[in-house]
Design a protein around this motif. Structure first.
Motif: not given
Length: 225
Positions: A147-154
């Motif tokens: 139920g979750l989508l995350a984006q990590v922008d380093p």
């Protein structure tokens, strides 16, 4: 068999005989035992005319917070007097945030560290089975849970409005909520767009602790899943 609570002294007002009384605990529907809190220093009263409504008390489960009615604690004295045991008050359900351990961050030195920090934080919030997302985002790295989508922008570039919109659109196609983690922060229009779309924004500081940027992120940080 129902477990018994701590014993308290109960003195009969008629014959002055003292008894040790332990209130039984009752099983909540969640499986946890529920027991009334007794007043060790209170005075027992004799029941002369039993009233049905007064024979029941409402107890709240300290595990799940449900309330239910259970028999009021009473004790029969050998002299023939029925004693109503004094109560200290219903137990209060604990604050779920108080039970959550303190988040343990990892220092960010590389892009992989940033992804690890975000994954650990999502697990701390209560999300399970965190993995790499099936679809790779236009920038950064995608994480997914049920139920979750995350984006990590380093990267060292602040996330743009388009970055936030792309994450939101991808989450919509998967019927999932979404959250954005950025190491360099967000452009002003990105924050405005995130608020309109309902996307929580976090900034990853170098200690590895995600810092809420908007109100949605504050709410997620406080309540978890």
């Amino acid at each position: 068999m129902w477990a018994m609570s701590e014993s308290v002294p109960v003195r009969c007002p008629a014959c002055r005989r003292e008894h040790l009384y332990s209130a039984p605990s009752y099983p909540c529907v969640c499986g946890a035992p529920v027991a009334p809190s007794l007043d060790r220093h209170g005075t027992a009263t004799a029941v002369t005319h039993p009233v049905w409504e007064e024979d029941w008390i409402t107890l709240r489960c300290t595990t799940c917070g449900r309330s239910a009615q259970w028999p009021r604690p009473e004790l029969g004295c050998p002299c023939g007097t029925l004693l109503r045991v004094p109560l200290a008050g219903p137990p209060r359900a604990p604050d779920p945030r108080g039970r959550r351990p303190r988040f343990q961050p990892v220092t960010i030195r590389t892009a992989r560290d940033a992804v690890t920090a975000a994954a650990l934080y999502l697990r701390w919030l209560g999300f399970k089975d965190i993995r790499r997302a099936d679809q790779r985002p236009p920038s950064g790295i995608g994480l997914a849970a049920r139920g979750l989508l995350a984006q990590v922008d380093p990267t060292v570039r602040p996330a743009s409005s388009r970055d936030v919109e792309c994450l939101w659109l991808t989450a919509m196609t998967e019927s999932a909520t979404c959250v954005y983690f950025s190491l360099a922060g967000y452009a002003t229009d990105a924050r405005v767009r995130a608020d309109s779309l309902g996307v929580p924004l976090f900034v990853l500081d170098l200690t590895g602790t995600p810092q809420p940027v908007n109100g949605l992120a504050d709410e997620m940080d406080a309540k978890g899943t």
